[in-house]
Design an enzyme around this catalytic site. Sequence first.
Site, short mmCIF file in Angstrom:
data_model
loop_
_atom_site.label_atom_id
_atom_site.label_comp_id
_atom_site.label_asym_id
_atom_site.label_seq_id
_atom_site.Cartn_x
_atom_site.Cartn_y
_atom_site.Cartn_z
N CYS A 28 0.87 -1.19 0.00
CA CYS A 28 0.00 0.00 0.00
C CYS A 28 0.90 1.23 0.00
CB CYS A 28 -0.98 -0.03 1.17
SG CYS A 28 -0.20 -0.05 2.80
N ARG B 130 -3.39 -0.74 5.37
CA ARG B 130 -3.94 -1.82 4.53
C ARG B 130 -3.01 -3.01 4.36
NH1 ARG B 130 -5.06 2.01 -0.40
NH2 ARG B 130 -3.26 2.98 0.62
N ASP C 186 -8.21 3.52 1.00
CA ASP C 186 -7.30 3.93 2.06
C ASP C 186 -8.11 4.45 3.25
OD1 ASP C 186 -5.41 5.06 3.67
OD2 ASP C 186 -4.47 6.26 2.09
#
Length: 163
Positions: A17, A23, A132
């Site tokens: 990420c 994440r 996100d």
Amino acid sequence: MTVKNNIRSPLRVLVVCLGNICRSPAAQGILEADISARGLNICVDSAGTAAYHQGNPPDKRSVNELALRGIDIQALRARQVQSADFESFDWVLAMDKSNLSNLLSLCPTSLKGKVRLFSDFIENPVNEDVDDPYYGAVNGFAHMADHLASLSQQFLDYIESNP
Ligand code: 4NP
């Protein structure tokens, strides 16, 4: 537990990420739990395209959301993607299209085939992002974990059907 795929050369998967604190560490923890439950021999790591959080533990909100699901990711530490990762991993899986674009710009042409969106392995892929959650609402982390749990199962289904 029986190990189903080649014990001598585990498949190596890097999930990526931006910051490697929300994440991708969550994706790593979920994949590792699912891999263990399926008895597969797959090695998972995670990284970020940015270095802002290098050396930091995962965001508390990811840690807490994963803990609710019985997965402990507190020991993970953030690191930035390195060029050697494109050689040493079989799959480099981006959480969103921005991460994908950054990874592809770093990746040697001959290795670009291993760089994909994590959502590319679902039945009818539509270039979907794992959103996100960093600046978003509190329930963004539950949504992220549900999404990652689904993508993890579908990625492992793909791997088991395409050994
Ligand atoms: P991640 O989330 O890419 O899922 O780890 C973020 C973490 C930190 C920042 C942005 C996104 N940041 O801007 O510091």
